[in-house]
Scaffold this active site. Sequence first.
Site, short mmCIF file in Angstrom:
data_model
loop_
_atom_site.label_atom_id
_atom_site.label_comp_id
_atom_site.label_asym_id
_atom_site.label_seq_id
_atom_site.Cartn_x
_atom_site.Cartn_y
_atom_site.Cartn_z
CG ASP A 142 37.54 37.28 41.79
OD1 ASP A 142 37.26 37.69 42.94
OD2 ASP A 142 36.75 37.34 40.84
CG ASP A 159 34.63 34.21 36.26
OD1 ASP A 159 34.44 33.83 35.09
OD2 ASP A 159 33.74 34.69 36.97
#
Length: 267
Positions: A142, A159
């Site tokens: 991501d 993240d």
Amino acid sequence: WSNAAIVEEHDYACELAALDLPIVPPRVHGGATLHDYAGHRLAIFDCVGGHWPALDSDETLKQLGRLVARMHLAGAQRPFAERNSISLESHGYDARDYLLDNEIIPESLEEAYATLADDVLERLDEQFDDAAGFAQLRIHNDLHPGNVLEDGERLHVVDTDDVANGVAVQDLWMFLSGDEHEQSAQLSSLLEGYESFRNFDVSELRLIEPLRTLRLMHYAAWLARRWADPAFQQAFPWFDSVRYWNEHILSLREQLALLDDPPNLSI
């Protein structure tokens, strides 16, 4: 996620941080990173500041390339055992089936979506068959500009919750934007930095549009699977609107065209 999958993500982040890579890992307390609090699973991360990296800067792109390559050097040492792998089945077919089986799409657009999704998946089938055999490694998965924070001359990667087994180019293509000429220039800088640490298989570039298409399909299903959560309804109020699904179908049509005639990215 299972507890084992979350711990494997945490271990990956801690492994990269131990190599002095600018990853924000969970804090270790009592020998563990995953805790239970009032029936909820809990992990604690340091708060880091910064802004999107300046992707119009050749030096920043080279820095990003070097960072991704160092992550991939570690990621290539062994695969994830508990995490997902990016595949046509999980990100394409499963996403389509979930949306249709659970009547997520407005009834007036169901047939248009179903027909288009079939065409897209048929084309992806051909392209992934042709691309079989690319090396798989542990990747961030991501790594878009919003998950890299620039603070002065330092970058912070955040993240890691979507880490997976996948191909190297998945961690590079989300930094590309603009027309074909602009993307080629950006890619050249990224790979110049990347190849100062790790070789890159340029034949993976033909996976960019297939991977972009899978991300588009998977994201819609990801939201749909969490739509019963009031927090998601508050954060994504547009998701169940006819306008959103019209735009989603239009994006898939554009991707189908790009699968047949992808940008000619030269480096």
